[in-house]
Structure formats: structure tokens, C-alpha cells
Enzyme design. Structure first.
Site, PDB file in Angstrom:
ATOM      1  N   LYS A 149     -34.890  12.611   8.751  1.00  0.00           N
ATOM      2  CA  LYS A 149     -34.725  11.976   7.429  1.00  0.00           C
ATOM      3  C   LYS A 149     -33.501  12.468   6.650  1.00  0.00           C
ATOM      4  CE  LYS A 149     -37.034   9.325   7.430  1.00  0.00           C
ATOM      5  NZ  LYS A 149     -36.793   8.250   8.448  1.00  0.00           N
ATOM      6  N   THR A 164     -29.566  10.628  10.046  1.00  0.00           N
ATOM      7  CA  THR A 164     -29.271  10.443  11.479  1.00  0.00           C
ATOM      8  C   THR A 164     -28.779   9.023  11.766  1.00  0.00           C
ATOM      9  OG1 THR A 164     -31.391  11.617  11.666  1.00  0.00           O
ATOM     10  CG2 THR A 164     -30.239  11.069  13.741  1.00  0.00           C
ATOM     11  N   TRP A 180     -27.613   6.830   9.848  1.00  0.00           N
ATOM     12  CA  TRP A 180     -26.335   6.586   9.181  1.00  0.00           C
ATOM     13  C   TRP A 180     -25.187   7.094  10.067  1.00  0.00           C
ATOM     14  CZ3 TRP A 180     -25.517   8.526   3.433  1.00  0.00           C
ATOM     15  CH2 TRP A 180     -24.486   7.773   2.838  1.00  0.00           C
ATOM     16  N   TRP A 196     -31.210  10.037  21.520  1.00  0.00           N
ATOM     17  CA  TRP A 196     -31.712  11.381  21.238  1.00  0.00           C
ATOM     18  C   TRP A 196     -31.859  12.130  22.551  1.00  0.00           C
ATOM     19  CZ3 TRP A 196     -32.860   7.759  17.602  1.00  0.00           C
ATOM     20  CH2 TRP A 196     -32.858   8.179  16.266  1.00  0.00           C
ATOM     21  N   HIS A 207     -32.856  16.254  16.871  1.00  0.00           N
ATOM     22  CA  HIS A 207     -33.480  16.888  15.701  1.00  0.00           C
ATOM     23  C   HIS A 207     -33.842  18.334  16.024  1.00  0.00           C
ATOM     24  CE1 HIS A 207     -33.726  13.215  13.481  1.00  0.00           C
ATOM     25  NE2 HIS A 207     -34.743  12.697  14.110  1.00  0.00           N
ATOM     26  N   ARG A 212     -29.535  17.398   4.058  1.00  0.00           N
ATOM     27  CA  ARG A 212     -29.864  16.614   2.865  1.00  0.00           C
ATOM     28  C   ARG A 212     -30.794  17.440   1.980  1.00  0.00           C
ATOM     29  NH1 ARG A 212     -33.134  10.743   3.029  1.00  0.00           N
ATOM     30  NH2 ARG A 212     -32.651  10.162   0.865  1.00  0.00           N
ATOM     31  N   SER A 261     -38.771  11.186   1.953  1.00  0.00           N
ATOM     32  CA  SER A 261     -38.493  10.205   2.991  1.00  0.00           C
ATOM     33  C   SER A 261     -39.452  10.401   4.187  1.00  0.00           C
ATOM     34  CB  SER A 261     -37.028  10.359   3.426  1.00  0.00           C
ATOM     35  OG  SER A 261     -36.642   9.376   4.328  1.00  0.00           O
ATOM     36  N   PHE A 286     -25.130   1.290   2.678  1.00  0.00           N
ATOM     37  CA  PHE A 286     -26.569   1.052   2.863  1.00  0.00           C
ATOM     38  C   PHE A 286     -26.886  -0.439   2.952  1.00  0.00           C
ATOM     39  CE2 PHE A 286     -30.861   0.511   1.167  1.00  0.00           C
ATOM     40  CZ  PHE A 286     -31.572   1.415   1.931  1.00  0.00           C
ATOM     41  N   MET A 300     -25.659  -1.843   6.297  1.00  0.00           N
ATOM     42  CA  MET A 300     -26.416  -1.336   7.455  1.00  0.00           C
ATOM     43  C   MET A 300     -27.817  -1.923   7.488  1.00  0.00           C
ATOM     44  SD  MET A 300     -25.734   2.642   8.245  1.00  0.00           S
ATOM     45  CE  MET A 300     -27.253   2.855   9.176  1.00  0.00           C
ATOM     46  N   ARG A 347     -34.843   2.599   3.388  1.00  0.00           N
ATOM     47  CA  ARG A 347     -35.770   2.424   2.292  1.00  0.00           C
ATOM     48  C   ARG A 347     -35.029   2.327   0.954  1.00  0.00           C
ATOM     49  NH1 ARG A 347     -38.814   6.040  -0.671  1.00  0.00           N
ATOM     50  NH2 ARG A 347     -37.313   7.602   0.002  1.00  0.00           N
ATOM     51  N   LYS A 348     -34.467   3.440   0.508  1.00  0.00           N
ATOM     52  CA  LYS A 348     -33.785   3.425  -0.787  1.00  0.00           C
ATOM     53  C   LYS A 348     -32.336   3.815  -0.656  1.00  0.00           C
ATOM     54  CE  LYS A 348     -37.503   3.834  -4.027  1.00  0.00           C
ATOM     55  NZ  LYS A 348     -38.116   4.603  -5.108  1.00  0.00           N
TER      56      LYS A 348
END
Ligand code: A3P
Length: 290
Positions: free
Chosen positions: A45, A48, A50, A78, A101, A123, A131, A222, A225, A250-251
Site C-alpha cells: 500500500k 507499488t 504506481w 512480484w 514486498h 509512505r 489503505s 491517478f 492510471m 481508491r483515493k
């Protein structure tokens, strides 16, 4: 699925059992890195997806096909989700791009020998937590978070998939051979995407003109994408990701600090106290942690 069934542990870190099957572990540990591989490393979250848009666009010199013909999980797979020994990554064009990750101490031996380039994105952990709650609600493979207070304790204790945010960030910030690692934050990318793309391109030694940089940054906004079917997870099967519950993108850019809508004042204060305690012994020189 119960919590006990959901998690396994690898090198002391909680992982989703379905993510790292034991039979794949050997393949992961013997992974053959190449010196020009590019590795995107994130705690979940943190940006990634992006970066899975930005890096292929940079590497291809801004070619839109680089993000329109392959799903993000295929163009930048991944390491830990694709450790099937039958999957032949050696046929991929150079430079190959991967995401992970995993924490620093979980990296396979080849990573330390070959030293591929790493882009580490971090972040604000309160936004990561927020998130992550939404990610749990849309991912049938994950047990539901339950009451937010309890999930917050689990998150702060590292009893969530991919373990502790603090260990993740500290481990990667403490990595030796820092010259092959670029550290960048989600918030920096929100603040100035063009500058971020420019710096990433420099780090990847891919000289690009201002027009190309401009186009890449525009494409990675954003709102743009979100429209890209190869990046917005709309193609992911519902048994893996059910976006009727919450959208993956999401946001994003519209809110930095969405945690303020999620955490109570008491929870935010508790978060701050734990944060302070967890980083008290950390050498903060040149890092964004403190
Ligand atoms: P939110 O849930 O806060 O919206 P990851 O890809 O590591 O799982 O991170 C997902 C988070 O990155 C989501 O955050 C998603 O909206 C955000 N994100 C993805 N692409 C983005 C973009 N182009 N700009 C801003 N945020 C983006």
C-alpha cells in the site's frame, strides 16, 4: 479462513500462506538476478502499482505500449508471487523489472551477490494502515480486519501480511551498498510527479527529454492510471480482488493524510507513541523516518 490458516511465517515475518508456498521457496531462494535488473521494493500500500507504471514507461523511453499491453503484475512481476520454477524469467528483455514486498533480510542470496538496482518507495504509515484496511476488505484471501482498534494493534505489532512496517522501512534504510538504492516517498511523488520521474530516470541511467518526462508524469497521474485497465486491477478475478467492496485505486492523489478520516484521535495518538518508541534507537541520519 481463520487467521492461523491465512498466515505462514518466513524468516520471522508474517506472510499469506497462499503467497509463499513451501514448494516455491527453493526457487525463490535460488533466483538468478542480473546486474541490470530493476527491483521495486515496497511495504504493501505504499505505491507499488504506481511505480509499476512509472518504471516501464521510463525504461521504454515513454512508450505507452509498455503499460497498455501487459498487466502491471506481468510487466513488473512480484518475486514472491511468481516463484514457480517453470516460469522462465531469463527470456525477458533487459532490463527486467520486478517488485517485492519482502523485507531486506528476506532477500535471496543472489540479490546480495549481483546487486541489482532498487527503488524503495515509502509512505506515511498511517495512510498505509488506512489503505491496508481497504485492501483487506476487498481481498477474499485475507481474513477481515475485525474491529479497527484490534487491527491497529496487529499492524503496529507486525502481525499482518508482510510483517511490521517499522522493520520493513528500517531494514531497507539500513541496507549496506546504498548507492544502488533509490529512496523515494509516496508523498514526494504526489507533490511533484515530474521531478520524481526525472530523478527516477536519472537513477536508472535513462536520459529522457523534458517532453517525454512530461508525458510519463501525465500518464501516471491517478486519474489517468485509474482508466488504464492494465493497471487498475479491473481484470483481477473477484476471488483475488473484489472491487465491489473497495476500489484498488481508491483515493490516491486526492488525499494525502486520509488516515485523518479513518483513525480516532486516541488511535492516532497511540500510533504516534508506538512510532516514537519503534524508531528511538534508529540512526536517523539522512533518512525520512525522523
Ligand atoms: P489508497 O488506498 O490510499 O488510495 P500499492 O500499489 O502499493 O498497493 O498502493 C496502493 C495505493 O497507491 C492506493 O492508495 C492507490 O490509490 C495508490 N496509488 C496507485 N496509483 C496511484 C497514483 N497514480 N497516484 C496516487 N496514488 C496512487
Amino acid at each position: 479462513m481463520t487467521e492461523a490458516e491465512m498466515y505462514t511465517s518466513y524468516k520471522g515475518v508474517y506472510l499469506l500462506s497462499r503467497v509463499l508456498c513451501r514448494r516455491n521457496l527453493k526457487c525463490y531462494e535460488e533466483f538468478n538476478f542480473l546486474p541490470d535488473d530493476i527491483l521495486i521494493v515496497t511495504y504493501p500500500k505504499s505505491g507499488t502499482t504506481w511505480m509499476q507504471e512509472i518504471v516501464p514507461l521510463i525504461v521504454s523511453g515513454g512508450d505507452p505500449a509498455s503499460v497498455e499491453t501487459l498487466y502491471n503484475w506481468d510487466r513488473v512481476p512480484w518475486l514472491e508471487f511468481h516463484t514457480d520454477c517453470n516460469e522462465d524469467f531469463s527470456k525477458r528483455p533487459s532490463p527486467r523489472m520486478f517488485a517485492t514486498h519482502f523485507q531486506h533480510h528476506m532477500m535471496p542470496p543472489g540479490f546480495f551477490e549481483v546487486k541489482p538496482k532498487v527503488i524503495y518507495v515509502m509512505r506515511n504509515p498511517k495512510d498505509v494502515f488506512t489503505s491496508y484496511i481497504h485492501q483487506h476488505s476487498m481481498t477474499p484471501l485475507m481474513v477481515q480486519t475485525g474491529p479497527q482498534r484490534e487491527f491497529l494493534h496487529k499492524f503496529l505489532d507486525g502481525k499482518v501480511a508482510f510483517g511490521s512496517w517499522f522493520d520493513h522501512v528500517k531494514g531497507w534504510l539500513n541496507a549496506e551498498d546504498k548507492e544502488r538504492i533509490m529512496y523515494i516517498s509516496y508523498e514526494e511523488m504526489i507533490m511533484d510527479l515530474k521531478d520524481s520521474v526525472t530523478r527516477i530516470a536519472q537513477f536508472l541511467e535513462k536520459p529522457l527529454g523534458p517532453e517525454v518526462i512530461e508525458k510519463i508524469a501525465e500518464r501516471c497521474l491517478f486519474k489517468n492510471m485509474k482508466q488504464n485497465k492494465m493497471s487498475n486491477y479491473s481484470a483481477a478475478p473477484r476471488e483475488f480482488l473484489d472491487q465491489r467492496k473497495s476500489e484498488f485505486l481508491r483515493k490516491g492523489v486526492f488525499i494525502v493524510g486520509d488516515w485523518k478520516n479513518q483513525l480516532t484521535v486516541a488511535e492516532a495518538e497511540h500510533f504516534d507513541a508506538v512510532y516514537k518508541d519503534k524508531i528511538k534507537d534508529f540512526n536517523c541520519k539522512d533518512s525520512r523516518l525522523c
